[in-house]
Design an enzyme around this catalytic site. Structure first.
Site, PDB file in Angstrom:
ATOM      1  CD1 TRP A 172      -2.135   2.154   1.738  1.00 35.41           C
ATOM      2  CD2 TRP A 172      -3.269   0.735   0.434  1.00 35.41           C
ATOM      3  NE1 TRP A 172      -3.327   2.731   1.427  1.00 35.41           N
ATOM      4  CE2 TRP A 172      -4.052   1.882   0.622  1.00 35.41           C
ATOM      5  CE3 TRP A 172      -3.772  -0.310  -0.360  1.00 35.41           C
ATOM      6  CZ2 TRP A 172      -5.307   2.027   0.067  1.00 35.41           C
ATOM      7  CZ3 TRP A 172      -5.016  -0.161  -0.916  1.00 35.41           C
ATOM      8  CH2 TRP A 172      -5.776   0.995  -0.703  1.00 35.41           C
ATOM      9  CB  CYS A 175       3.617   4.998   3.718  1.00 30.72           C
ATOM     10  SG  CYS A 175       3.065   6.709   3.597  1.00 30.72           S
ATOM     11  CD  GLU A 189     -12.271  13.476   4.067  1.00 30.62           C
ATOM     12  OE1 GLU A 189     -13.402  12.940   4.126  1.00 30.62           O
ATOM     13  OE2 GLU A 189     -11.934  14.256   3.173  1.00 30.62           O
ATOM     14  CG  HIS A 202      -8.468   3.044   8.352  1.00 31.21           C
ATOM     15  ND1 HIS A 202      -8.863   1.733   8.527  1.00 31.21           N
ATOM     16  CD2 HIS A 202      -7.408   3.013   7.508  1.00 31.21           C
ATOM     17  CE1 HIS A 202      -8.075   0.943   7.822  1.00 31.21           C
ATOM     18  NE2 HIS A 202      -7.191   1.700   7.184  1.00 31.21           N
ATOM     19  NE  ARG A 213       8.177  13.921   7.655  1.00 34.85           N
ATOM     20  CZ  ARG A 213       7.824  15.113   7.140  1.00 34.85           C
ATOM     21  NH1 ARG A 213       7.475  15.212   5.873  1.00 34.85           N
ATOM     22  NH2 ARG A 213       7.829  16.195   7.894  1.00 34.85           N
TER      23      ARG A 213
END
Length: 158
Positions: free
Chosen positions: A31, A89, A94, A97, A136
């Protein structure tokens, strides 16, 4: 120290010993692949730069950051593996989760390290935005993959 104050790719050479015979597993989340592949490249290159043989680096993919703990456990239970580096990552969204995933992954990785008495490194970015993640993962703030790899190396030199 916040990564906006110090590059994630900067580190001292204290506690770095010969890594020529050490074997590392790098467990990478699929992901946010653009970010996690960059983290992997940083970790891989840092291990090589610190004397780890290409043959002693095993890469395993898991579907998402939540699965890093199980992937880490599967690798940590292999006696020949000296350290496991977990790279992922989770970008704030919003909903809550983000909080549940980050908390579960942090605890899971810690538990695997303690269960197998070997370094299992948390190299998971938890930024607010995709741009922060890229900054990063080889961008202007360095690479968390570098930091995760050198942490594994230093823990083996403890």
């Amino acid at each position: 120290m916040a990564s906006n104050l110090k590059s994630l790719s900067d580190y001292s050479d204290k506690n770095i010993t010969d890594m020529g015979k050490k074997k590392f597993a790098i467990v990478v989340s699929e992901w946010n692949e653009e970010v996690t592949e960059s983290l992997y490249q940083g970790a891989y290159e840092t291990l090589i730069a610190n004397g780890v043989s290409k043959d002693n680096i095993i890469k395993k993919m898991v579907p998402g950051s939540f699965e890093l703990s199980m992937g880490a456990q599967w690798m940590a239970q292999i006696e020949e593996i000296d350290a496991v580096i977990c790279l992922g990552c989770v970008i704030q969204g919003e909903t809550r989760h983000f909080d549940f995933i980050c908390d579960a992954v942090a605890h899971g990785i810690t538990n695997v390290s303690l269960k197998y008495n070997k370094p299992v490194i948390f190299g998971v970015l938890t930024p607010n935005t995709q741009k922060q993640a890229l900054d990063r993962a080889g961008g202007k703030h360095g690479n968390k993959g570098d930091e995760a790899a050198i942490t594994a190396v230093k823990m083996l030199g403890f």
